[in-house]
Design a protein around this motif. Structure first.
Motif: not given
Length: 233
Positions: A93-102, A121-127, A141-147
């Motif tokens: 589903a998340m790949a579909h969102l990213g591919m739709s934007i692309d 994280s992934g909610g940001f990567i795919t949008s 506030e932006i981050r992909v992964m906490r320390i």
């Protein structure tokens, strides 16, 4: 900044953007031209339902309004961590969102991402990170992964990662570090409508994030490695 205050600053009090649960959507006019707005609020976790809802709006825009710009308003805590969504195929589903934007970008739609609150994280990567350009408000506030999570994955101690984060944006959360790395193109300050106007005018299909990261000192080697791969292809 809450989404309604932001929308009012950009498009006026009668902006036409509505909230349905955690999803934002609307067709607005900016400088006399139509613009599709899609996004999330309440730090929404992106699961199968939200990913497919957003993708539907993007694809409907491509089908019904060729060339219309799309603005993604981003506020997410990342992907939904729930067994039901995993069983339903959240990765697809998340790949579909990213591919739709692309797909929208390839069909000539200018797609802008704006992190107005939180992006994880992934909610940001795919949008936002798949848009032509992703900008942010200074207080976002932006981050992909906490320390702590990064330490578990990399097997590097939290103390060492904390030390590295003081001098290397790659290891550090924060909107300024994402600007330095080129992931965020610019911060919107002052008149937000002017910032949107400039963002639309400068949007292009060219991916300059690695070059920006090199120029800004946040990712010094990515552009060179990409060029070496292209030269060897």
């Amino acid at each position: 900044m809450d989404w309604n205050t932001l929308a009012t600053a950009l498009f006026g009090a009668d902006h036409g953007i509505s909230q349905e649960g955690d999803v934002l959507r609307g067709n607005v006019r900016f400088d006399g031209n139509p613009l599709t707005v899609i996004g999330t609020t309440n730090h929404a976790p992106i699961g199968v339902r939200l990913a497919l809802e957003q993708a539907r709006v993007v694809l409907d825009t491509v089908a019904q309004h060729p060339g219309r710009p799309i603005l993604l308003l981003i506020d997410t805590q990342g992907q939904m961590l729930r067994r039901r969504d995993e069983l339903l195929g959240i990765n697809r589903a998340m790949a579909h969102l990213g591919m739709s934007i692309d797909f929208a970008r390839r069909r000539g739609h200018r797609v802008l991402g704006l992190v107005y609150d939180q992006a994880l994280s992934g909610g940001f990567i795919t949008s936002g990170l798949i848009a032509d350009a992703c900008d942010a408000l200074p207080e976002a506030e932006i981050r992909v992964m906490r320390i702590p999570a990064m330490a578990r994955v990399t097997k590097i101690s939290e103390d060492r990662l904390t030390e590295l984060s003081r001098s290397n944006p790659v290891f550090a959360p924060g909107v300024e570090n994402y600007v330095a790395m080129g992931g965020v193109r610019r911060l919107w300050t002052g008149d937000l409508a002017v910032a949107l106007r400039e963002a639309l005018a400068s949007a292009s299909g060219e991916d300059v994030r690695a070059a920006d990261g090199r120029t800004r000192g946040g990712r010094r080697l990515a552009a060179a490695v990409i060029q070496r791969v292209l030269d060897a292809a």
